[in-house]
Design an enzyme around this catalytic site. Structure first.
Site, PDB file in Angstrom:
ATOM      1  N   ALA A   1       0.835  -1.140   0.047  1.00 24.80           N
ATOM      2  CA  ALA A   1      -0.113   0.068  -0.188  1.00 24.80           C
ATOM      3  C   ALA A   1       0.811   1.354  -0.111  1.00 24.80           C
ATOM      4  CB  ALA A   1      -0.895   0.057   1.070  1.00 24.80           C
TER       5      ALA A   1
ATOM      6  N   GLY B   1       0.359  -4.946   0.694  1.00 29.02           N
ATOM      7  CA  GLY B   1      -0.817  -4.874   0.047  1.00 29.02           C
ATOM      8  C   GLY B   1      -0.499  -5.486  -1.310  1.00 29.02           C
TER       9      GLY B   1
ATOM     10  N   GLU C   1      -0.742  -9.230  -0.527  1.00 28.25           N
ATOM     11  CA  GLU C   1      -2.200  -9.519  -0.137  1.00 28.25           C
ATOM     12  C   GLU C   1      -3.116  -9.352  -1.474  1.00 28.25           C
ATOM     13  OE1 GLU C   1      -1.899  -6.291   2.762  1.00 28.25           O
ATOM     14  OE2 GLU C   1      -3.022  -7.615   4.115  1.00 28.25           O
TER      15      GLU C   1
HETATM   16  N1  COA Z   1       4.654   2.994  -0.440  1.00 29.42           N
HETATM   17  C1  COA Z   1       4.896   4.051  -1.247  1.00 29.42           C
HETATM   18  N2  COA Z   1       5.947   4.401  -1.617  1.00 29.42           N
HETATM   19  C2  COA Z   1       6.755   3.212  -1.918  1.00 29.42           C
HETATM   20  C3  COA Z   1       6.517   1.989  -1.414  1.00 29.42           C
HETATM   21  C4  COA Z   1       5.355   2.095  -0.738  1.00 29.42           C
HETATM   22  N3  COA Z   1       4.840   0.934  -0.111  1.00 29.42           N
HETATM   23  N4  COA Z   1       7.360   1.175  -1.690  1.00 29.42           N
HETATM   24  C5  COA Z   1       8.418   1.708  -2.576  1.00 29.42           C
HETATM   25  N5  COA Z   1       8.009   3.226  -2.585  1.00 29.42           N
HETATM   26  C6  COA Z   1       8.697   4.127  -3.314  1.00 29.42           C
HETATM   27  C7  COA Z   1       9.975   4.703  -2.666  1.00 29.42           C
HETATM   28  O1  COA Z   1       9.423   5.663  -1.649  1.00 29.42           O
HETATM   29  C8  COA Z   1      10.753   5.157  -3.586  1.00 29.42           C
HETATM   30  O2  COA Z   1      10.013   6.481  -4.082  1.00 29.42           O
HETATM   31  P1  COA Z   1      11.344   7.926  -4.169  1.00 29.42           P
HETATM   32  O3  COA Z   1      12.000   7.423  -5.493  1.00 29.42           O
HETATM   33  O4  COA Z   1      10.199   8.869  -4.762  1.00 29.42           O
HETATM   34  O5  COA Z   1      11.729   8.047  -2.981  1.00 29.42           O
HETATM   35  C9  COA Z   1      10.492   4.203  -4.578  1.00 29.42           C
HETATM   36  O6  COA Z   1       9.297   3.629  -4.547  1.00 29.42           O
HETATM   37  C10 COA Z   1      11.463   3.334  -4.899  1.00 29.42           C
HETATM   38  O7  COA Z   1      11.686   2.522  -3.870  1.00 29.42           O
HETATM   39  P2  COA Z   1      13.102   2.416  -3.153  1.00 29.42           P
HETATM   40  O8  COA Z   1      12.792   2.167  -1.571  1.00 29.42           O
HETATM   41  O9  COA Z   1      13.991   3.698  -3.240  1.00 29.42           O
HETATM   42  O10 COA Z   1      13.659   1.173  -3.768  1.00 29.42           O
HETATM   43  P3  COA Z   1      14.713   0.295  -3.246  1.00 29.42           P
HETATM   44  O11 COA Z   1      15.109  -0.721  -4.288  1.00 29.42           O
HETATM   45  O12 COA Z   1      15.770   0.806  -2.404  1.00 29.42           O
HETATM   46  O13 COA Z   1      13.726  -0.798  -2.001  1.00 29.42           O
HETATM   47  C11 COA Z   1      11.886  -1.856  -1.422  1.00 29.42           C
HETATM   48  C12 COA Z   1      12.891  -1.453  -2.529  1.00 29.42           C
HETATM   49  C13 COA Z   1      10.736  -2.681  -1.740  1.00 29.42           C
HETATM   50  C14 COA Z   1      12.850  -2.895  -0.436  1.00 29.42           C
HETATM   51  C15 COA Z   1      11.546  -0.747  -0.512  1.00 29.42           C
HETATM   52  O14 COA Z   1      10.934   0.236  -1.422  1.00 29.42           O
HETATM   53  C16 COA Z   1      10.536  -0.707   0.543  1.00 29.42           C
HETATM   54  O15 COA Z   1      10.684  -1.361   1.598  1.00 29.42           O
HETATM   55  N6  COA Z   1       9.284  -0.581   0.303  1.00 29.42           N
HETATM   56  C17 COA Z   1       8.269  -0.528   1.165  1.00 29.42           C
HETATM   57  C18 COA Z   1       7.750  -1.943   1.513  1.00 29.42           C
HETATM   58  C19 COA Z   1       6.621  -2.066   2.475  1.00 29.42           C
HETATM   59  O16 COA Z   1       6.908  -1.894   3.806  1.00 29.42           O
HETATM   60  N7  COA Z   1       5.400  -2.296   2.259  1.00 29.42           N
HETATM   61  C20 COA Z   1       4.335  -2.658   2.964  1.00 29.42           C
HETATM   62  C21 COA Z   1       3.566  -1.444   3.229  1.00 29.42           C
HETATM   63  S1  COA Z   1       1.998  -1.582   4.159  1.00 29.42           S
END
Ligand code: COA
Length: 257
Positions: A66, A112, A115
């Site tokens: 999400a 999400g 999910e």
């Molecule tokens: N919600 C909002 N934005 C998200 C997102 C999420 N769940 N997951 C990734 N993004 C965004 C990041 O903020 C980033 O945006 P920006 O470039 O404007 O800063 C972009 O997507 C790329 O993500 P980034 O974190 O830079 O990539 P990464 O390869 O370093 O890491 C993940 C990848 C998936 C490990 C990391 O993005 C992450 O942990 N995301 C959240 C996962 C999460 O907790 N999901 C459950 C949500 S309830």
């Protein structure tokens, strides 16, 4: 309807929905959820579409969860409402679609995202897929059905460990857990999904819809799945597709559904 966050393509007899916010790793914001609802609703009513592939755009993510930026300042009521509405219009909606929805997990499927994949009828993953429910690392729990569907798919102990540790598993572990049915190279993921769809398309769409309703009732406390099965089984008799299927068998030819 014009979509800004998803791509909807129709092919011969089936459709593909691609969540298309690659710069945000296809995170599910409110608009994307609404667009997905509209797309699934229209495909559910479309007789020409007999199965649906759901995937993410880019080579990095199916859906990374999400959209955290949308709910970071929510109150308890807003949080509850977010989960309730999302479950109703998207996650439960997908699970109750009248035709198979298959998740082609092409990278991160987190929170999400996992999910949503779990709400689909079954899942394939590419070798670079990573799956998990990391919500407790954010101080919240899965809210789109993850605490319910993950234990059903992988068993309670594995689900508890995945949720409590907020860790990710790769495609091979996901297959060993029963979370995904098949693992393919990234460039073969859609073709492998299409191959399964071509087998689905040989069969009666009416009977497949009835089977989905019966299987889904395994998990509903307010329904007796055996009774659903009896009713749905009976309802097949006398339908055009039942007549075609049984006649084709007796005439030693392929049924034409
Ligand atoms: N919600 C909002 N934005 C998200 C997102 C999420 N769940 N997951 C990734 N993004 C965004 C990041 O903020 C980033 O945006 P920006 O470039 O404007 O800063 C972009 O997507 C790329 O993500 P980034 O974190 O830079 O990539 P990464 O390869 O370093 O890491 C993940 C990848 C998936 C490990 C990391 O993005 C992450 O942990 N995301 C959240 C996962 C999460 O907790 N999901 C459950 C949500 S309830």
């Amino acid at each position: 309807m014009k979509f800004d966050n998803i791509l909807l393509e129709k092919r011969a007899g089936f459709a593909q929905i691609t969540i298309n916010r690659p710069k945000k790793l296809n995170a599910l914001n409110k608009e994307t959820i609404l667009e997905l609802h509209e797309a699934f609703k229209s495909l559910n009513d479309d007789q020409e579409v007999r199965a649906i592939i759901l995937t993410g755009s880019g080579d990095k993510a199916f859906v990374a969860g999400a959209d955290i930026s949308e709910f970071a300042d929510f109150s308890s009521e807003q949080g509850g409402e977010l989960a309730r509405k999302g479950q109703e219009i998207l996650f439960n909606f997908v699970e109750n679609m009248s035709k198979p929805v298959i998740a082609a997990i092409n990278g991160y499927a987190l929170g999400g995202g996992l999910e949503l994949a779990m709400a689909c009828h079954f899942r394939l993953a590419s070798t670079n897929a990573k799956m998990g429910l990391p919500e407790v690392s954010l101080g919240v729990i899965p809210g789109y059905g993850g605490t319910q569907r993950l234990p059903l798919l992988v068993g309670k102990g594995r689900a508890m460990e995945l949720i409590a540790t907020a860790s990710m598993i790769g495609a091979d572990d996901a297959k060993a857990y029963g979370l995904v049915n098949h693992v393919t190279a990234p460039e073969e993921l859609i073709a492998a999904t299409e191959k399964i769809i071509s087998r689905i398309m040989r069969n009666s769409p009416m009977a497949i819809s009835a089977a989905i309703r019966a299987v889904n009732d395994v998990y509903r406390e307010d329904k007796n799945g055996f009774e659903t099965e009896i009713t749905e089984f009976g309802n097949c008799f006398g339908t055009e597709e039942f007549i075609e299927g049984t006649t084709a068998f007796l005439e030693k030819r392929k049924a034409n559904f």
